[in-house]
Enzyme design. Sequence first.
Site, PDB file in Angstrom:
ATOM      1  N   HIS A   1      12.594  33.457  92.731  1.00  0.00           N
ATOM      2  CA  HIS A   1      11.557  32.879  92.198  1.00  0.00           C
ATOM      3  C   HIS A   1      11.332  33.015  90.577  1.00  0.00           C
ATOM      4  O   HIS A   1      11.759  34.064  90.310  1.00  0.00           O
ATOM      5  CB  HIS A   1      10.084  33.085  92.915  1.00  0.00           C
ATOM      6  CG  HIS A   1      10.177  32.373  94.296  1.00  0.00           C
ATOM      7  ND1 HIS A   1       9.003  32.648  94.913  1.00  0.00           N
ATOM      8  CD2 HIS A   1      11.160  31.867  94.937  1.00  0.00           C
ATOM      9  CE1 HIS A   1       9.158  31.943  96.160  1.00  0.00           C
ATOM     10  NE2 HIS A   1      10.566  31.842  96.382  1.00  0.00           N
TER      11      HIS A   1
ATOM     12  N   GLU B   1       8.751  33.662  88.556  1.00  0.00           N
ATOM     13  CA  GLU B   1       8.159  34.927  88.431  1.00  0.00           C
ATOM     14  C   GLU B   1       8.745  36.373  88.398  1.00  0.00           C
ATOM     15  O   GLU B   1       8.887  37.181  87.881  1.00  0.00           O
ATOM     16  CB  GLU B   1       6.865  35.156  89.181  1.00  0.00           C
ATOM     17  CG  GLU B   1       6.022  34.016  89.324  1.00  0.00           C
ATOM     18  CD  GLU B   1       6.008  32.809  90.381  1.00  0.00           C
ATOM     19  OE1 GLU B   1       5.044  32.316  90.943  1.00  0.00           O
ATOM     20  OE2 GLU B   1       7.217  32.756  90.827  1.00  0.00           O
TER      21      GLU B   1
ATOM     22  N   CYS C   1       3.507  32.566  95.123  1.00  0.00           N
ATOM     23  CA  CYS C   1       3.628  32.871  96.733  1.00  0.00           C
ATOM     24  C   CYS C   1       3.112  34.420  96.811  1.00  0.00           C
ATOM     25  O   CYS C   1       3.027  35.200  95.702  1.00  0.00           O
ATOM     26  CB  CYS C   1       4.908  32.788  96.837  1.00  0.00           C
ATOM     27  SG  CYS C   1       6.295  33.832  96.479  1.00  0.00           S
TER      28      CYS C   1
ATOM     29  N   CYS D   1       5.682  36.960  95.179  1.00  0.00           N
ATOM     30  CA  CYS D   1       5.746  37.118  93.843  1.00  0.00           C
ATOM     31  C   CYS D   1       4.340  37.879  93.293  1.00  0.00           C
ATOM     32  O   CYS D   1       4.333  38.415  92.408  1.00  0.00           O
ATOM     33  CB  CYS D   1       5.959  35.653  93.149  1.00  0.00           C
ATOM     34  SG  CYS D   1       7.614  35.205  93.400  1.00  0.00           S
TER      35      CYS D   1
END
Length: 143
Positions: free
Chosen positions: A74, A76, A102, A105
Site C-alpha cells: 500500500h 502508506e 486500512c 496501514c
Amino acid sequence: MGAEEKRPSWNEYFMNIALEVAKRSTCERAQVGAVIVRDKRILTTGYNGSPRGLPHCSEVGCLMDNGHCVRTLHAEQNAIIQAALHGVITEGATIYVTHQPCFNCAKSIINAGISEIVYDKEYKDDRSLDFLNQAGVKITALK
C-alpha cells in the site's frame, strides 16, 4: 480575486501532491498515493505497487485474495519503507493519503510515530479508526 484567495491551504497542497503520486500506482483496481510531511516539508512519498523487482498488476494482473489485491504494497507502507530505507525520521509527521488507511496501514502508521493522517476518500474500516483513536493519531477527512 487576489492571489491569497487562489492559494491552496497546506492540506490541499499536500493532498494535491498525494493525488499526483497516486498516478504512479501500478494496481489498476485502486490508485493510492501518500506523502509524509513534517514542518511543511515533504519527507517521502509512496504509491501502491508491487515489491521491488517483482511484476506489477499492470503487467500480469491483480493477485486477488478475499476481494483484495495482495500483489501490491500500500502507498502508506511504501512511504514508511522509503523513510526507513533512507534514514528519515517519521516521528511527529503527518501523512497525506488519497484514501483512508486500512487496518494494516493504520498499525504501521502508529508504529512509525506518525501523529496525523489527512485523507481524501473514505475507506470504511472501523478497526483502523479505533486503533488510530486509541493511539492518539489525529485523523482529518479533507472533504
